[in-house]
Each structure stands twice: as C-alpha cells, then as structure tokens.
Design an enzyme around this catalytic site. Structure first.
Site, mmCIF file in Angstrom:
data_model
loop_
_atom_site.group_PDB
_atom_site.id
_atom_site.type_symbol
_atom_site.label_atom_id
_atom_site.label_comp_id
_atom_site.label_asym_id
_atom_site.label_seq_id
_atom_site.Cartn_x
_atom_site.Cartn_y
_atom_site.Cartn_z
ATOM 1 N N ALA A 65 -7.678 -14.470 5.541
ATOM 2 C CA ALA A 65 -8.275 -13.147 5.712
ATOM 3 C C ALA A 65 -7.208 -12.134 5.311
ATOM 4 O O ALA A 65 -6.008 -12.428 5.359
ATOM 5 C CB ALA A 65 -8.684 -12.962 7.163
ATOM 6 N N GLY A 108 -8.263 -18.002 6.774
ATOM 7 C CA GLY A 108 -9.651 -17.809 6.353
ATOM 8 C C GLY A 108 -9.983 -18.546 5.060
ATOM 9 O O GLY A 108 -11.135 -18.892 4.813
ATOM 10 N N GLU A 111 -10.785 -21.921 6.072
ATOM 11 C CA GLU A 111 -12.055 -21.822 6.807
ATOM 12 C C GLU A 111 -13.229 -21.620 5.850
ATOM 13 O O GLU A 111 -14.308 -22.182 6.053
ATOM 14 C CB GLU A 111 -11.956 -20.683 7.830
ATOM 15 C CG GLU A 111 -10.963 -21.015 8.947
ATOM 16 C CD GLU A 111 -10.572 -19.815 9.791
ATOM 17 O OE1 GLU A 111 -10.152 -18.783 9.221
ATOM 18 O OE2 GLU A 111 -10.684 -19.889 11.025
ATOM 19 N N GLU A 131 -2.534 -18.757 11.369
ATOM 20 C CA GLU A 131 -2.785 -17.535 12.151
ATOM 21 C C GLU A 131 -1.841 -17.396 13.337
ATOM 22 O O GLU A 131 -1.468 -16.293 13.726
ATOM 23 C CB GLU A 131 -4.236 -17.510 12.652
ATOM 24 C CG GLU A 131 -5.290 -17.310 11.569
ATOM 25 C CD GLU A 131 -5.778 -18.615 10.944
ATOM 26 O OE1 GLU A 131 -5.117 -19.663 11.104
ATOM 27 O OE2 GLU A 131 -6.834 -18.576 10.286
HETATM 28 N N1 CAA Z 1 -3.619 -11.005 3.254
HETATM 29 C C1 CAA Z 1 -3.197 -9.968 2.490
HETATM 30 N N2 CAA Z 1 -2.336 -10.111 1.472
HETATM 31 C C2 CAA Z 1 -1.862 -11.340 1.218
HETATM 32 C C3 CAA Z 1 -2.253 -12.462 1.971
HETATM 33 C C4 CAA Z 1 -3.184 -12.262 3.037
HETATM 34 N N3 CAA Z 1 -3.657 -13.275 3.807
HETATM 35 N N4 CAA Z 1 -1.615 -13.556 1.518
HETATM 36 C C5 CAA Z 1 -0.858 -13.139 0.479
HETATM 37 N N5 CAA Z 1 -1.000 -11.795 0.301
HETATM 38 C C6 CAA Z 1 -0.351 -10.948 -0.688
HETATM 39 C C7 CAA Z 1 1.102 -10.702 -0.322
HETATM 40 O O1 CAA Z 1 1.231 -9.684 0.629
HETATM 41 C C8 CAA Z 1 1.683 -10.362 -1.676
HETATM 42 O O2 CAA Z 1 1.341 -9.024 -1.985
HETATM 43 P P1 CAA Z 1 2.495 -7.983 -2.426
HETATM 44 O O3 CAA Z 1 2.978 -8.537 -3.723
HETATM 45 O O4 CAA Z 1 1.727 -6.697 -2.558
HETATM 46 O O5 CAA Z 1 3.528 -7.999 -1.366
HETATM 47 C C9 CAA Z 1 0.882 -11.241 -2.643
HETATM 48 O O6 CAA Z 1 -0.289 -11.614 -1.931
HETATM 49 C C10 CAA Z 1 1.623 -12.522 -3.020
HETATM 50 O O7 CAA Z 1 2.019 -13.172 -1.834
HETATM 51 P P2 CAA Z 1 3.521 -13.617 -1.528
HETATM 52 O O8 CAA Z 1 4.502 -12.713 -2.226
HETATM 53 O O9 CAA Z 1 3.681 -13.748 -0.056
HETATM 54 O O10 CAA Z 1 3.545 -15.054 -2.248
HETATM 55 P P3 CAA Z 1 4.444 -16.299 -1.869
HETATM 56 O O11 CAA Z 1 4.220 -17.298 -2.971
HETATM 57 O O12 CAA Z 1 5.834 -15.905 -1.540
HETATM 58 O O13 CAA Z 1 3.800 -16.891 -0.527
HETATM 59 C C11 CAA Z 1 1.977 -17.569 0.904
HETATM 60 C C12 CAA Z 1 2.486 -17.423 -0.542
HETATM 61 C C13 CAA Z 1 2.794 -18.662 1.620
HETATM 62 C C14 CAA Z 1 0.512 -18.001 0.811
HETATM 63 C C15 CAA Z 1 2.132 -16.232 1.656
HETATM 64 O O14 CAA Z 1 1.548 -15.214 0.864
HETATM 65 C C16 CAA Z 1 1.467 -16.198 3.007
HETATM 66 O O15 CAA Z 1 2.025 -16.745 3.965
HETATM 67 N N6 CAA Z 1 0.282 -15.552 3.110
HETATM 68 C C17 CAA Z 1 -0.402 -15.350 4.370
HETATM 69 C C18 CAA Z 1 -1.052 -16.656 4.835
HETATM 70 C C19 CAA Z 1 -1.719 -16.426 6.175
HETATM 71 O O16 CAA Z 1 -1.077 -16.139 7.163
HETATM 72 N N7 CAA Z 1 -3.057 -16.568 6.223
HETATM 73 C C20 CAA Z 1 -3.807 -16.362 7.425
HETATM 74 C C21 CAA Z 1 -4.362 -14.970 7.460
HETATM 75 S S1 CAA Z 1 -5.091 -14.546 9.003
HETATM 76 C C22 CAA Z 1 -6.637 -15.221 8.941
HETATM 77 O O17 CAA Z 1 -7.043 -15.821 7.984
HETATM 78 C C23 CAA Z 1 -7.450 -14.961 10.164
HETATM 79 C C24 CAA Z 1 -8.730 -15.685 10.223
HETATM 80 O O18 CAA Z 1 -8.812 -16.886 10.494
HETATM 81 C C25 CAA Z 1 -9.957 -14.962 10.060
#
Ligand code: CAA
Length: 257
Positions: A65, A108, A111, A131
């Site tokens: 998400a 998400g 999911e 999460e």
């Molecule tokens: N939401 C918003 N933006 C996201 C994102 C997310 N879930 N995941 C990645 N991005 C964005 C980053 O912020 C980044 O944007 P900027 O360049 O503007 O900073 C861009 O995508 C590229 O990401 P990274 O620079 O972080 O890429 P990376 O290769 O270094 O890492 C990754 C990849 C490990 C997937 C890392 O991006 C990450 O940990 N993402 C979040 C994963 C996460 O926590 N997901 C769960 C979300 S909460 C949820 O989903 C709740 C639910 O159940 C409903």
C-alpha cells in the site's frame, strides 16, 4: 478508457492489467484501487474476456500500500471511511484472475496477489508482509489469506519478522502454483489464462466459486455446495458438448465462452 496507474489491454480472450507506477514500485494508492475496479468491471462486462492476468513490472509486482498516502491519516478518518475495504471488491472478481509476479510483492502487493485465484511467480519474486516494520500490521488480508495459504508457522514468521521469502520458498510453502524464468513469466500466465478462457464459462466460474467456498465453510457444507454446482452443470449445453466430444474423440465446441 485512459488509466493513470494501469495499462489495460485485451489479448484474444484474456484481459491484461499491468500495474504502472514505476516511480513508486507500483505502490497501491487510492487511484490504483479505483482504476483496478474499473478495469475489472470492464472485463466482466466484456463477453469475449474469459480470464484476467494481473502483473506489475520486472522489478516489482507491487511494494505495498502507498506509505506516503497513508502516513498522514488519522484513526477517526480511516475508521469512518473503512479504509481498505474497497479492495474486497477486487478480491471478489467473478472471472478467474492469475497474478504474474516478478520482483517485490510486499505488504498490500502480496495481499493483492493473494486476492487472485493463483500466483505464477518469476524466479526473481520476493514475497513478504513487512507492515510490522512500519508499526502496523497487514490490512488487505495478509493475516488471513497468507495464513490460509501457507499455514500458521510460516505466516507468523513472515508477519512478525517482516522478512521476505523468495520464489522457491513461496512455491514450497504453497503460496505460488508455479515458478518460471523471468522471461517466461507472462507467456506462462497467458497460456494458463488462454486455456481457462477456452473452457465453458459456467463451469470455470463455478469451479472458482467451489474452491473459494472451501475457505468459508465446513467440509460437509462445502461438499454439498460442490455437489449441487456439479449437478447444475448438467443443465448446460456445454456438459452435453464436453462429454460428447470426449466420446467422439474430438475437441469440444463450447457455447458459453
Ligand atoms: N509506498 C510508497 N512508496 C514506495 C513504496 C510504498 N509501499 N515502496 C517503495 N516506494 C517508493 C520509494 O519511496 C522510492 O521512492 P523515492 O524514489 O521517491 O524515494 C521508490 O519507490 C523506490 O523505492 P526504494 O528506493 O526504496 O527502492 P529499493 O530497491 O531501495 O527498495 C523495497 C525496495 C525493499 C521494496 C523498499 O522500497 C521498501 O521497503 N518498500 C516498502 C515495502 C513495505 O513496507 N510495504 C508495506 C506497505 S504497508 C501495507 O501494504 C499495508 C497494508 O497491508 C494495507
């Protein structure tokens, strides 16, 4: 229709949706939800479409998400709007949906893949529910669908630590049905979707309903439900055609496709 966050196309009898927010690793925001519901509705209305493939990019199916969209939200607002509940509509698609997953399928994203009927993964796929590392828990079904898919031990491990699992572990655990080389991913998903789309639509849709019922009810009720659906298919032309074609050693020409 023009989409901002998706690429939506039809190839033969298969609808293809590609998540397309590369700058955010296909993070799922409210626009993605709105557009995905529209795309599915259009495919459902299109009689020529018999199955749907949902995919992302090579780097990410979806990284969760959208954290930036969620960051400022307050409890009262998300409670009142029942934030996330709209995704249940996506999960209730009646036509079969295959997730073709390459790269990250996190939070998400994992999911959403689990809302599909089955997942075909590229060797590069990484699944996880991180999460907990954000101070929350899965909110789009992870604690329920992942547990049903892989069992308590693996689900607890992934959800409590937030670690990722690779495609091989995901296949071993029963989360994905097949793992293929990255360059084969879409072809494999398309071949499966085309096969499904070539079959009798009522039997395909009832098969999907019957399997899904296994997650909702007792064995006795599930068996009764399956049997009644099985009985009802004998009222279709396609049961007559399918069985006649077998006996006559020819390919069936189904009416309801
Ligand atoms: N939401 C918003 N933006 C996201 C994102 C997310 N879930 N995941 C990645 N991005 C964005 C980053 O912020 C980044 O944007 P900027 O360049 O503007 O900073 C861009 O995508 C590229 O990401 P990274 O620079 O972080 O890429 P990376 O290769 O270094 O890492 C990754 C990849 C490990 C997937 C890392 O991006 C990450 O940990 N993402 C979040 C994963 C996460 O926590 N997901 C769960 C979300 S909460 C949820 O989903 C709740 C639910 O159940 C409903």
């Amino acid at each position: 229709m023009a989409y901002e966050t998706l690429i939506v196309e039809t190839r033969g009898n298969v609808g293809l949706v590609t998540l397309n927010r590369p700058q955010a690793l296909n993070a799922l925001n409210s626009t993605v939800l709105k557009e995905l519901k529209e795309a599915y509705a259009a495919f459902h209305a299109d009689e020529t479409v018999g199955a749907i493939v949902l995919t992302g990019s090579e780097r990410a199916f979806a990284a969760g998400a959208d954290i930036k969209e969620m960051q400022p939200l307050e409890f009262a607002d998300i409670y009142k709007s029942d934030f996330i509940s709209g995704w249940e509509e996506v999960a209730k698609a009646r036509k079969p949906v295959i997730a073709a997953v390459s790269g990250f399928a996190l939070g998400g994203g994992c999911e959403l893949a689990m809302m599909c009927d089955f997942i075909i993964a590229s060797e590069t796929a990484k699944f996880g529910q991180p999460e907990i590392t954000l101070g929350v828990i899965p909110g789009m079904g992870g604690s329920q669908r992942l547990t049903r898919a892989v069992g308590k031990a693996k689900a607890m491990d992934l959800i409590l630590t937030g670690r990722m699992m690779d495609a091989a572990e995901a296949e071993r655990s029963g989360l994905v049905s097949r793992v293929v080389a990255p360059e084969r991913l879409l072809d494999e998903a398309f071949a499966a979707a085309e096969k499904i789309a070539s079959l009798s639509r009522p039997s395909v849709m009832m098969a999907k309903e019957a399997v899904n019922r296994a997650f909702e009810t007792t064995l006795e009720e599930g068996l009764r439900f399956e049997r009644r659906l099985f009985h009802s298919l004998f009222a279709t032309d396609d049961q007559k055609e399918g069985m006649a074609a077998f006996v006559e050693k020819r390919k069936p020409a189904f009416t309801h496709r």
